[in-house]
Write a protein that holds these residues in place. Sequence first.
Motif, PDB file in Angstrom:
ATOM      1  N   SER A 264       0.831  -1.210   0.000  1.00  0.00           N
ATOM      2  CA  SER A 264       0.000   0.000   0.000  1.00  0.00           C
ATOM      3  C   SER A 264       0.864   1.258   0.000  1.00  0.00           C
ATOM      4  O   SER A 264       0.518   2.257  -0.644  1.00  0.00           O
ATOM      5  CB  SER A 264      -0.931  -0.006   1.209  1.00  0.00           C
ATOM      6  N   ILE A 265       1.980   1.220   0.716  1.00  0.00           N
ATOM      7  CA  ILE A 265       2.912   2.348   0.707  1.00  0.00           C
ATOM      8  C   ILE A 265       3.428   2.608  -0.704  1.00  0.00           C
ATOM      9  O   ILE A 265       3.564   3.752  -1.151  1.00  0.00           O
ATOM     10  CB  ILE A 265       4.083   2.076   1.665  1.00  0.00           C
ATOM     11  N   LYS A 266       3.676   1.536  -1.462  1.00  0.00           N
ATOM     12  CA  LYS A 266       4.292   1.669  -2.776  1.00  0.00           C
ATOM     13  C   LYS A 266       3.294   1.901  -3.898  1.00  0.00           C
ATOM     14  O   LYS A 266       3.628   2.555  -4.893  1.00  0.00           O
ATOM     15  CB  LYS A 266       5.112   0.406  -3.088  1.00  0.00           C
ATOM     16  N   ARG A 267       2.073   1.386  -3.780  1.00  0.00           N
ATOM     17  CA  ARG A 267       1.163   1.384  -4.920  1.00  0.00           C
ATOM     18  C   ARG A 267      -0.088   2.246  -4.740  1.00  0.00           C
ATOM     19  O   ARG A 267      -0.729   2.594  -5.719  1.00  0.00           O
ATOM     20  CB  ARG A 267       0.706  -0.052  -5.217  1.00  0.00           C
ATOM     21  N   GLU A 268      -0.448   2.561  -3.512  1.00  0.00           N
ATOM     22  CA  GLU A 268      -1.728   3.219  -3.282  1.00  0.00           C
ATOM     23  C   GLU A 268      -1.737   4.625  -3.855  1.00  0.00           C
ATOM     24  O   GLU A 268      -0.813   5.413  -3.645  1.00  0.00           O
ATOM     25  CB  GLU A 268      -2.029   3.258  -1.781  1.00  0.00           C
ATOM     26  N   THR A 269      -2.799   4.946  -4.586  1.00  0.00           N
ATOM     27  CA  THR A 269      -2.924   6.269  -5.186  1.00  0.00           C
ATOM     28  C   THR A 269      -3.693   7.245  -4.315  1.00  0.00           C
ATOM     29  O   THR A 269      -3.571   8.452  -4.496  1.00  0.00           O
ATOM     30  CB  THR A 269      -3.626   6.154  -6.546  1.00  0.00           C
ATOM     31  N   ASP A 270      -4.495   6.742  -3.373  1.00  0.00           N
ATOM     32  CA  ASP A 270      -5.277   7.617  -2.506  1.00  0.00           C
ATOM     33  C   ASP A 270      -4.422   8.011  -1.302  1.00  0.00           C
ATOM     34  O   ASP A 270      -3.970   7.144  -0.546  1.00  0.00           O
ATOM     35  CB  ASP A 270      -6.547   6.901  -2.041  1.00  0.00           C
ATOM     36  N   PRO A 271      -4.173   9.297  -1.083  1.00  0.00           N
ATOM     37  CA  PRO A 271      -3.319   9.704   0.045  1.00  0.00           C
ATOM     38  C   PRO A 271      -3.881   9.282   1.403  1.00  0.00           C
ATOM     39  O   PRO A 271      -3.100   8.987   2.313  1.00  0.00           O
ATOM     40  CB  PRO A 271      -3.258  11.229  -0.086  1.00  0.00           C
ATOM     41  N   ARG A 272      -5.189   9.230   1.559  1.00  0.00           N
ATOM     42  CA  ARG A 272      -5.767   8.838   2.859  1.00  0.00           C
ATOM     43  C   ARG A 272      -5.421   7.390   3.189  1.00  0.00           C
ATOM     44  O   ARG A 272      -5.024   7.074   4.314  1.00  0.00           O
ATOM     45  CB  ARG A 272      -7.280   9.037   2.837  1.00  0.00           C
ATOM     46  N   LEU A 390       4.587   7.832  -6.419  1.00  0.00           N
ATOM     47  CA  LEU A 390       3.749   7.236  -5.382  1.00  0.00           C
ATOM     48  C   LEU A 390       4.605   6.558  -4.316  1.00  0.00           C
ATOM     49  O   LEU A 390       4.325   6.679  -3.112  1.00  0.00           O
ATOM     50  CB  LEU A 390       2.785   6.229  -6.003  1.00  0.00           C
ATOM     51  N   GLN A 391       5.616   5.825  -4.732  1.00  0.00           N
ATOM     52  CA  GLN A 391       6.483   5.154  -3.776  1.00  0.00           C
ATOM     53  C   GLN A 391       7.181   6.159  -2.873  1.00  0.00           C
ATOM     54  O   GLN A 391       7.231   5.975  -1.648  1.00  0.00           O
ATOM     55  CB  GLN A 391       7.516   4.316  -4.526  1.00  0.00           C
ATOM     56  N   ARG A 392       7.701   7.208  -3.467  1.00  0.00           N
ATOM     57  CA  ARG A 392       8.391   8.209  -2.654  1.00  0.00           C
ATOM     58  C   ARG A 392       7.423   8.913  -1.710  1.00  0.00           C
ATOM     59  O   ARG A 392       7.747   9.137  -0.540  1.00  0.00           O
ATOM     60  CB  ARG A 392       9.086   9.226  -3.562  1.00  0.00           C
ATOM     61  N   ARG A 393       6.227   9.245  -2.190  1.00  0.00           N
ATOM     62  CA  ARG A 393       5.251   9.911  -1.327  1.00  0.00           C
ATOM     63  C   ARG A 393       4.865   9.034  -0.148  1.00  0.00           C
ATOM     64  O   ARG A 393       4.772   9.503   0.991  1.00  0.00           O
ATOM     65  CB  ARG A 393       4.005  10.264  -2.145  1.00  0.00           C
ATOM     66  N   GLY A 394       4.641   7.749  -0.396  1.00  0.00           N
ATOM     67  CA  GLY A 394       4.300   6.853   0.702  1.00  0.00           C
ATOM     68  C   GLY A 394       5.431   6.702   1.696  1.00  0.00           C
ATOM     69  O   GLY A 394       5.198   6.691   2.919  1.00  0.00           O
ATOM     70  N   ALA A 395       6.665   6.593   1.207  1.00  0.00           N
ATOM     71  CA  ALA A 395       7.800   6.464   2.116  1.00  0.00           C
ATOM     72  C   ALA A 395       8.014   7.742   2.919  1.00  0.00           C
ATOM     73  O   ALA A 395       8.371   7.684   4.104  1.00  0.00           O
ATOM     74  CB  ALA A 395       9.061   6.117   1.326  1.00  0.00           C
TER      75      ALA A 395
END
Length: 605
Positions: A264-272, A390-395
């Motif tokens: 989910s950290i790497k692939r999820e598109t929804d920020p919530r 997306l990966q960077r944003r989640g990390a």
Amino acid sequence: MIEMATCVLPLQSGRAAGAATSSAPSGELCQLQYLGGPAAAAAGGQQRERAATRARLTGAALLGVLSRYIVQPMPGASYEDMSPLTSYVSLLSAHLGSVSALQRSVVGHVLAEWAQACPEPPLPDSLVHRLHVCLSEPVCYDEMAVSFSRLQQDCRDYLALLRHYNLPVDDSLQTARVLSFEQIRQLSGPVSAELLAGVQDSLSAQVTETLQLRQQSVRTASHLVGDEQTCWATRTQMALARPLVLMNRLTDKLNPVVRPLMESIKRETDPRLQDLAAESIVRLLELHRERQSTPILKIIKNLCVLICYEVCPASTSCVQECRSDGQLGRHGSQRGIITLERLQQTAEERATRRGPTSHDTGGPLAEAAATPTSAEHTLTGQNPQVQRELQRRGAVRALTALCERFAATPPDRLLELSLVQLDAALPTEERAVERLVSALQVTEVIVPSLHAAVAQQALRRLGRLREFLGSQFKSVRHMAARCMAAYARLDLHATLTSVVRHVLPLLGKWLGVRDGAPRWGGGRLKGSGQDPTEIETSYIRGSGVFRLPSSTIGKIRVQATYRFDAVNTPTFATLARCYGAPISRPVTCTCRLCRMTAVERDSGA
């Protein structure tokens, strides 16, 4: 509240939003509120999907808070058959037993919110066991029924076409009642390629072209359906893993729980949803901090690796900038300012294209959000740049939450991969440059969120950043300047004092190509576009901690051997706004800065 909840119709994923009118039995018109709210009625694609997700998360949070009261027995009532807890758990278990991704994910979010509202919810072991079973079983969700059935029919038609032209197809593909995704990939990939290569001489060109078109159609459909299945699985598995982490009902094997959270950290598109996964990861690290096992150490390392996926218009990482000419010692990896080069490249791309680009609308994610599609995952599969972002944003969200949760005692592994690496000498080899740039990228993320007890460790390395500004490699200078911008959010006064005394004088140095690196390092202050913006936010709020002398403004406009007048204008305008802002004399300002401010004010008058 109950009356309002009964008006909400749980439609399919992102299908309906807004309001509509319906005729009641009495002849009166009543307004029906649809999932997602009226704001999403005219929206499409991801905006409608995210509105529906927000509504489901809100409803799950409400039901999770109420769960602790729902399971309590009514005073004075006797329950012979089923207690309120047993009845409620049976209802949740029924939804977990379904193959609907929405039902499973909503139940997972409800249990997670229940665990947050009640630290030890009275859940029976049977429900916890059911959660573990759902995490480990492969499921083709109901939401995929239509697209999966259509894909199966396309494969059957393609197999029939191959048999029609007497092409030998494996019996396992012909006799299988339902083709798996792996079998479909094999059929549309190496199997078809081998068959068509063997009979290319015996079939006409028209027949061969028809078979190739059908093969490509099946391959494209399989990729789309597979990406959609992955999207549903990622969201559902993350929702089921959350309550297990929050309730600390984990087994000795952490991989079944860690894997969906990291996906989910790497692939999820929804920020919530990405934030929920990040919070669960941090909670897992907090529960097993003393456990020196491989999964825990791997989580921190993998998050740091994801941070190092730098996104830029050319889809080139910051480390790869060092290899622009194939070798670190070549001229192209040393000379110039990366930010200005990127801005110039973006300006050139805008000039050659017609209409707005992704950079005009806020980057690849903004471009993806405006795309009218009901499946967000297809964008990440088709655009590698969006996937890296997306990966960077989640990390970034995960490491920021980790620093805030652990406060004065961050994990040693995190500091080893960031601040400790700054103590190394200036690199001269490729691997050393890569390690240093990666450490600087992690440092840029965690420094603004560090606790005051740990902030001194970071501030003691401020001098090392000044040395990195004089590095011969532009990627090191680039990241060192970005780290200084992050340091300004940690301690504005110390950072800007260091900039005035040690960094700004670098703008006046010009000794040749190799020795010109210090000037390029100082020029990164003007060429970033990020640094002055970060400083400006705290600067205006600080009311006069720092005042740019007019000599500095003059140095900013000094031209080097190449011109970036067009792309440098936004950064210069930002600094000019800082320079012209109303300033009152700061209380903590040193005497030297006070004299400089007075001289500049008198000369301006």
